[in-house]
Motif scaffolding. Structure first.
Motif, PDB file in Angstrom:
ATOM      1  N   PRO A 185       0.832  -1.220   0.000  1.00 18.21           N
ATOM      2  CA  PRO A 185       0.000   0.000   0.000  1.00 18.21           C
ATOM      3  C   PRO A 185       0.856   1.255   0.000  1.00 18.21           C
ATOM      4  O   PRO A 185       1.975   1.276   0.523  1.00 18.21           O
ATOM      5  N   THR A 186       0.332   2.311  -0.592  1.00 16.88           N
ATOM      6  CA  THR A 186       1.046   3.590  -0.602  1.00 16.88           C
ATOM      7  C   THR A 186       0.944   4.302   0.736  1.00 16.88           C
ATOM      8  O   THR A 186       1.797   5.116   1.083  1.00 16.88           O
ATOM      9  N   GLU A 187      -0.089   4.001   1.504  1.00 10.42           N
ATOM     10  CA  GLU A 187      -0.274   4.569   2.835  1.00 10.42           C
ATOM     11  C   GLU A 187      -0.494   3.438   3.829  1.00 10.42           C
ATOM     12  O   GLU A 187      -1.076   2.401   3.485  1.00 10.42           O
ATOM     13  N   PRO A 188      -0.036   3.591   5.083  1.00 13.78           N
ATOM     14  CA  PRO A 188      -0.262   2.534   6.072  1.00 13.78           C
ATOM     15  C   PRO A 188      -1.750   2.290   6.277  1.00 13.78           C
ATOM     16  O   PRO A 188      -2.526   3.252   6.399  1.00 13.78           O
ATOM     17  N   PRO A 189      -2.181   1.056   6.303  1.00 12.85           N
ATOM     18  CA  PRO A 189      -3.592   0.770   6.579  1.00 12.85           C
ATOM     19  C   PRO A 189      -3.992   1.272   7.973  1.00 12.85           C
ATOM     20  O   PRO A 189      -3.154   1.354   8.881  1.00 12.85           O
TER      21      PRO A 189
END
Length: 218
Positions: free
Chosen positions: A10-14
């Motif tokens: 993912p590009t951002e932390p879940p």
């Protein structure tokens, strides 16, 4: 042929949600969290890495173990856990899932996390939580604290929500859970809590004055 789990990048932390007990170190210098089940014996900080609770040397999360941090995908699922009697004094955490993780149908098991926000539940009497007070139990070196109103805090060790956030560090936000929109400014419960804290400090001050007076007479 060895079966491999699919990898996500993912590009951002879940984002995940969980419940935890809030803890304060015995010297009052640090604040942290502790789990409500398997990881209850290992307090952790706002930004922390998971360790195997069984003392094994593998990195968490391991596919053949149940170690690692745990959270659920939906806030409502975490809130539902607060309905049980054992968890009534716990807080709701919103966390960023960091490092390696294993995705399940309802949540994650993962290596590292950052606690973003902490939502403190109302006092046991139903009033809004004005401070965090000693719950009367804890772990070696740590005392559990929970939200109480100004009328119920008494003379227990307590601290403001903003002070807990400062001690926890790393940008964590601590807020209170309220039925409806929060009011602005300080209301009656907050003022009562402030008065209780001032009274406790005054009692200590008067005790010291009495001790010094006795020493001078002696």
């Amino acid at each position: 042929m060895r079966l491999r789990l699919p990898e996500e990048r993912p590009t951002e932390p879940p984002t995940g949600y969980k419940i935890a007990r809030l803890v304060l170190s015995h010297d009052g210098a640090r604040a942290g969290f502790t789990g409500v089940s398997l990881g209850a014996a290992l307090p952790y900080g706002t930004l922390d890495a998971a360790h195997c609770v069984y003392g094994r040397r593998h990195a968490a999360p391991h596919r053949r173990c149940d170690c690692g941090f745990h959270c659920v995908h939906e806030r409502a699922d975490a809130e539902a856990l607060l309905c049980t009697g054992d968890h009534r004094g716990a807080a709701l955490l919103e966390v960023a899932v960091l490092g390696a993780y294993i995705r399940f149908e309802r949540g994650f098991r993962y290596a590292r996390q950052r606690v973003r926000t902490v939502t403190v539940r109302p006092c046991g009497c139903g009033a809004r939580a004005a401070v965090l007070a000693d719950a009367g139990w804890g772990r070696p070196g740590w005392r559990v604290v929970e939200g109480v109103c100004g009328a119920c805090v008494g003379r227990r060790t307590s601290l403001r929500l903003a002070e807990f956030a400062r001690l926890a560090g790393d940008g964590v936000t601590v807020a209170e859970s309220l039925p409806g929109a929060p009011s602005e400014g300080m209301g009656v419960p907050e003022l009562v809590a402030e008065a209780a804290l001032l009274q406790a400090r005054l009692d200590v001050f008067q005790g010291e004055l009495a001790r010094l007076a006795r020493e001078e007479r002696g």
